[in-house]
Design a protein around this motif. Structure first.
Motif, PDB file in Angstrom:
ATOM      1  N   ASN A  14       0.661  -1.153  -0.091  1.00  0.00           N
ATOM      2  CA  ASN A  14       0.234  -0.015  -0.066  1.00  0.00           C
ATOM      3  C   ASN A  14       0.788   1.339  -0.212  1.00  0.00           C
ATOM      4  N   LYS A  16      -0.148   4.574   0.463  1.00  0.00           N
ATOM      5  CA  LYS A  16      -0.498   5.572   1.364  1.00  0.00           C
ATOM      6  C   LYS A  16       0.227   5.348   2.573  1.00  0.00           C
ATOM      7  N   SER A  51      -5.147   4.440   4.734  1.00  0.00           N
ATOM      8  CA  SER A  51      -4.464   3.339   4.208  1.00  0.00           C
ATOM      9  C   SER A  51      -4.663   1.933   5.087  1.00  0.00           C
ATOM     10  N   ARG A  53      -7.690   1.367   6.332  1.00  0.00           N
ATOM     11  CA  ARG A  53      -9.211   0.969   5.633  1.00  0.00           C
ATOM     12  C   ARG A  53      -8.787   0.456   4.507  1.00  0.00           C
ATOM     13  N   GLU A  54      -8.004   0.896   3.578  1.00  0.00           N
ATOM     14  CA  GLU A  54      -7.856   0.302   2.131  1.00  0.00           C
ATOM     15  C   GLU A  54      -7.022  -0.965   2.374  1.00  0.00           C
ATOM     16  N   TYR A  57      -9.820  -3.689   3.288  1.00  0.00           N
ATOM     17  CA  TYR A  57     -10.749  -3.903   2.132  1.00  0.00           C
ATOM     18  C   TYR A  57      -9.935  -4.631   0.800  1.00  0.00           C
ATOM     19  N   THR A  58      -8.780  -4.491   0.564  1.00  0.00           N
ATOM     20  CA  THR A  58      -8.216  -4.819  -0.570  1.00  0.00           C
ATOM     21  C   THR A  58      -7.148  -5.881  -0.313  1.00  0.00           C
TER      22      THR A  58
END
Length: 101
Positions: A14, A16, A51, A53-54, A57-58
């Motif tokens: 990630n 972020k 980041s 949260r992202e 989910y991913t």
């Protein structure tokens, strides 16, 4: 008998979390010299939260970086504020007047 190793679907790191950790470390150093570190840390804190949260989910990698970024940014926000409060409490001149009648 062979063991299969399961990997997450998305093995990207990630971005972020990397940027927010960079903001956090920079804010810690800048925070000793000016209050601009608080502004940088605020941006980094928001990026670290987004980041996390992202990543959730991913299923990307970088959760440890995001948690470290949250910690650095929180410290970069709190340490100057605590220092300012201590300076105001301890080093503000106070006039004590003893009235004797």
């Amino acid at each position: 008998m062979t063991h299969s190793i399961t990997t997450p679907k998305n093995t990207d790191l990630n971005n972020k979390s990397i940027v927010s950790l960079t903001f956090g470390i920079t804010a810690l150093f800048i925070g000793y010299f000016s209050l601009a570190g608080i502004a940088i840390a605020s941006i980094g804190f928001i990026l670290a939260f987004l980041s996390l949260r992202e990543i959730h989910y991913t299923a990307q990698r970088g959760r440890a970086l995001a948690v470290a970024a949250l910690t650095c940014n929180a410290l970069a926000i709190l340490l100057p504020l605590i220092t300012i409060m201590i300076n105001l409490i301890l080093f503000t001149p106070v006039d004590f007047k003893m009235v004797v009648s």
